[in-house]
Enzyme design. Structure first.
Site, PDB file in Angstrom:
ATOM      1  N   SER A 123     -14.994  23.984 -28.163  1.00  0.00           N
ATOM      2  CA  SER A 123     -15.265  22.752 -28.908  1.00  0.00           C
ATOM      3  C   SER A 123     -14.151  22.527 -29.921  1.00  0.00           C
ATOM      4  CB  SER A 123     -16.608  22.864 -29.635  1.00  0.00           C
ATOM      5  OG  SER A 123     -16.739  21.856 -30.620  1.00  0.00           O
TER       6      SER A 123
ATOM      7  N   GLN B 256      -7.497  -2.077   4.257  1.00  0.00           N
ATOM      8  CA  GLN B 256      -6.527  -1.309   3.484  1.00  0.00           C
ATOM      9  C   GLN B 256      -7.204  -0.551   2.352  1.00  0.00           C
ATOM     10  OE1 GLN B 256      -2.489  -2.940   2.726  1.00  0.00           O
ATOM     11  NE2 GLN B 256      -3.093  -2.933   0.571  1.00  0.00           N
TER      12      GLN B 256
ATOM     13  N   HIS C 111     -40.386  22.822  -9.904  1.00  0.00           N
ATOM     14  CA  HIS C 111     -40.630  21.876 -11.005  1.00  0.00           C
ATOM     15  C   HIS C 111     -40.064  22.389 -12.333  1.00  0.00           C
ATOM     16  CE1 HIS C 111     -43.454  19.868  -8.247  1.00  0.00           C
ATOM     17  NE2 HIS C 111     -43.921  21.082  -7.987  1.00  0.00           N
TER      18      HIS C 111
ATOM     19  N   LYS D 189     -18.597  27.676 -29.631  1.00  0.00           N
ATOM     20  CA  LYS D 189     -18.960  27.078 -28.346  1.00  0.00           C
ATOM     21  C   LYS D 189     -18.124  27.617 -27.188  1.00  0.00           C
ATOM     22  CE  LYS D 189     -21.505  24.349 -27.540  1.00  0.00           C
ATOM     23  NZ  LYS D 189     -21.358  22.883 -27.566  1.00  0.00           N
TER      24      LYS D 189
ATOM     25  N   SER E 195       0.826  -1.213   0.000  1.00  0.00           N
ATOM     26  CA  SER E 195       0.000   0.000   0.000  1.00  0.00           C
ATOM     27  C   SER E 195       0.858   1.260   0.000  1.00  0.00           C
ATOM     28  CB  SER E 195      -0.922   0.009   1.217  1.00  0.00           C
ATOM     29  OG  SER E 195      -0.167  -0.053   2.422  1.00  0.00           O
TER      30      SER E 195
ATOM     31  N   GLU F   6     -20.074  21.397 -15.198  1.00  0.00           N
ATOM     32  CA  GLU F   6     -20.451  20.027 -15.537  1.00  0.00           C
ATOM     33  C   GLU F   6     -19.620  19.017 -14.758  1.00  0.00           C
ATOM     34  OE1 GLU F   6     -20.086  19.948 -19.772  1.00  0.00           O
ATOM     35  OE2 GLU F   6     -21.764  21.325 -20.067  1.00  0.00           O
TER      36      GLU F   6
END
Length: 469
Positions: free
Chosen positions: A285, A330, A166, A291, A33, A298
Site C-alpha cells: 500500500s 476488421q 454458500h 499491507k 489496421s 484480484e
C-alpha cells in the site's frame, strides 16, 4: 495512364484507378489496421508463398516467376523476423504492406501475386492460421498449469481444510481435493479448446472476394501447403465467417471465469491466513506499511469481466452483418489479440501463484469446526439401519441442542445424545475425527486420500497428453 498515381491512398490503392481523389487523412487513419494486424506478418507471407505456388500450377505464373516471388516473400519474412521491416505511409494493413515491400524487392512482377485473390479470403486465411497456432500454444500453457498444480496438490496431500457451500462451513476436505476441483474445470476448458481447433483449421484461401477463384486454383493444394485440415465449403461464407473467433472469445470468457473462481477462493483463504501468497505476486500500500495485497489474484478475477465483454462485443458486431464480407469484420482482431495475450498472461500468473503459495496447515485446521461433522453423525445412525431422512432430523436436533447450550457439538455427552435418540452408543464419539470423516468419502472423485491421489495422477496424465499433442 501509364503510371499509378501516388497519394495518401498509397502505392497499391492510389488515385488513377477507381478513385480520382485522395482519401481524407482522418479516414485513412480510421480505416487502417496495420498497427494491430501486423502481428499476422508470418501467416500472411506463408499464405502468399502457398498462393504463388498454386497460381503457377494453373499457369498464371511461370516456374521462374513463382521462384522469384517466393524468394522475394522469403526476403520480406527475413526483414520481419529481424525487426528491420519498415512500415510506410499507405500500408493500410499487413497484406498491402507485404505486397508493397515485395514489389519494391522484385519489381512489377509482384503485382501478379494477387491474381484471383482478395484481401477478403487473405485475411480470413491469416486469422485462421494465427488463431490455430495461438490455441495450440495455449494448450501447452494449460498443460504446464495442470501439471504444476497436480504436483503441488500431491505435495500437500495430507493437509485438511474446511469445505464450504454458500460460504458456510460444510464438510472437511483435503486441501489437495480443493485444488484439484479447480483443475477439473481447467481440464474441461482444455477439452473445449481442443475441439475448437478442427473448425478453425479450415482453409478459406481461394474463395476470392466472395464468389470463388476465377482461375481454378487448387484449394486442397493450398490447404495442404498451409497445414490446414481441409477447405471451407462455401466461398461466401468463407470470407465472412468469424465463428472461429467468436468461439475462442466465448471459450476465453469461460476459462477466465474458472480462473476467477479459483482466485476468489484464494483471496478468501489468504484473508483468513490459511494460505500465504508469495511476495512475487503481491503488492503493498502507498499509505499502510503493513499491507500485503493479493493483487495478482484480484487481477485474475478482474480479467474475467473484461473477457466476457469482448465476447459479447464481437457477437453484437456480427449479429447484423449481411453476406458476405463487411469492414465491420476488421473489428475482430483487437479483441482476439487481446484475448490471446490475456489468456497467456493469466496462465503464467496463475501457475506462478500456485507453485509459490504456502498453505498454512495450522490455520486451515483452525477453520474446521465440529459442526461440519453433523452429516457424519447422521451417517453413524444410517450405518445402524436408520433411514437417512430420520437421521438428518436427529443430527439437526443435536446441532440445535449444542447451540442452545452454547457449546460445541462434539462436547455433547453420550447421555445428552441418547436423550435425543437412544440408538446412539459409546462408539458415536469416534465420529468427531476430521481425518476419519475425510477418509470415509472414498467414492470416485471423493476427498479420501486414495481418491485424491487418483485425481492427481489423472491430471498429470491429461497434461502429458496435451504436451505431446
Amino acid at each position: 495512364m501509364s503510371e499509378q498515381a501516388e497519394g495518401s491512398r498509397g502505392g497499391l490503392f492510389g488515385t488513377g484507378g477507381r478513385f480520382s481523389g485522395q482519401v481524407d487523412p482522418i479516414m485513412e487513419k480510421f480505416n487502417e489496421s496495420i498497427n494491430f494486424d501486423k502481428r499476422m506478418w508470418s501467416q500472411d507471407l506463408r499464405g502468399s508463398i502457398a498462393y504463388a505456388k498454386a497460381t503457377q500450377k494453373v499457369g498464371i505464373l511461370t516456374e521462374e516467376e513463382r521462384d522469384t516471388i517466393v524468394a522475394g516473400l522469403e526476403k520480406v519474412m527475413e526483414e520481419w523476423a529481424a525487426g528491420t521491416f519498415e512500415l510506410k505511409a499507405g500500408d493500410e494493413d499487413i497484406h498491402t504492406a507485404n505486397e508493397r515491400r515485395l514489389t519494391e524487392i522484385i519489381g512489377p512482377l509482384g503485382g501478379k501475386l494477387h491474381t484471383g485473390r482478395s484481401r477478403n479470403d487473405q485475411v480470413a486465411t491469416d486469422t485462421r492460421l494465427w488463431i490455430v497456432e495461438a490455441e495450440r500454444d495455449i494448450l501447452k500453457d494449460i498443460a504446464t498449469l495442470l501439471g504444476a498444480s497436480a504436483e503441488f496438490a500431491r505435495e500437500h496431500i495430507d493437509v485438511l481444510m474446511a469445505g464450504y457451500t454458500h460460504l458456510q462451513p460444510a464438510q472437511p476436505i483435503r486441501f489437495a481435493h480443493w485444488l484439484m476441483s479447480h483443475m477439473a474445470a481447467i481440464q474441461r476448458d482444455a477439452q473445449r479448446l481442443t475441439e475448437l481447433i478442427p473448425r478453425a483449421n479450415q482453409c478459406p484461401l481461394g474463395s476470392g472476394a466472395l464468389a470463388g477463384n476465377a482461375f481454378g486454383v487448387d484449394r486442397e493444394f493450398l490447404a495442404k501447403e498451409l497445414g490446414f485440415e481441409g477447405v471451407t465449403s462455401n466461398s461466401l461464407d468463407s470470407v465472412c465467417d468469424r465463428d472461429f473467433v467468436a468461439e475462442f472469445l466465448m471459450w476465453h470468457s469461460l476459462f477466465l471465469t474458472h480462473l476467477s473462481q479459483m482466485a476468489e477462493d484464494l483471496i478468501i483463504n489468504n484473508m483468513l491466513k490459511c494460505v500465504d501468497m508469495a511476495d512475487a505476486y503481491a503488492t503493498g500500500s502507498s499509505l499502510m506499511p503493513q499491507k500485503k495485497n493479493p493483487d495478482a489474484l484480484e487481477l485474475l478475477r478482474g480479467k474475467a469481466g473484461v473477457a466476457i465483454g469482448r465476447s459479447v462485443g464481437l457477437m453484437a458486431t456480427l449479429k447484423g452483418l449481411p453476406r458476405a464480407y463487411n469492414k465491420d469484420l476488421q473489428e475482430d482482431k483487437v479483441p482476439l489479440f487481446d484475448a490471446v495475450d490475456t489468456v497467456k498472461d493469466c496462465l503464467a500468473i496463475a501457475t506462478g501463484v500456485i507453485v509459490t503459495m504456502k498453505p498454512n496447515p495450522k490455520m486451515l485446521l483452525k477453520a474446521l469446526c465440529p459442526e461440519m461433522l453433523a452429516t457424519d453423525l447422521a451417517d453413524y445412525l444410517v450405518r445402524k439401519g436408520v433411514p437417512f431422512r430420520e437421521t438428518h432430523h436427529i443430527s439437526g436436533a443435536c446441532v440445535r441442542l449444542a447451540e442452545e447450550k452454547d457449546i460445541s457439538i462434539d462436547t455433547l455427552t453420550l447421555q445428552q445424545l441418547q436423550e435425543i435418540d437412544p440408538r446412539f452408543e459409546e462408539d458415536v464419539m469416534k465420529v468427531w475425527n476430521y481425518e476419519e470423516s475425510v477418509e470415509r468419502k472414498s467414492s470416485i472423485g471423493g476427498t479420501a486420500k486414495a481418491r485424491v491421489l487418483e485425481q492427481i495422477d489423472q491430471c498429470v496424465a491429461f497434461a502429458q497428453v496435451l504436451n505431446n499433442a
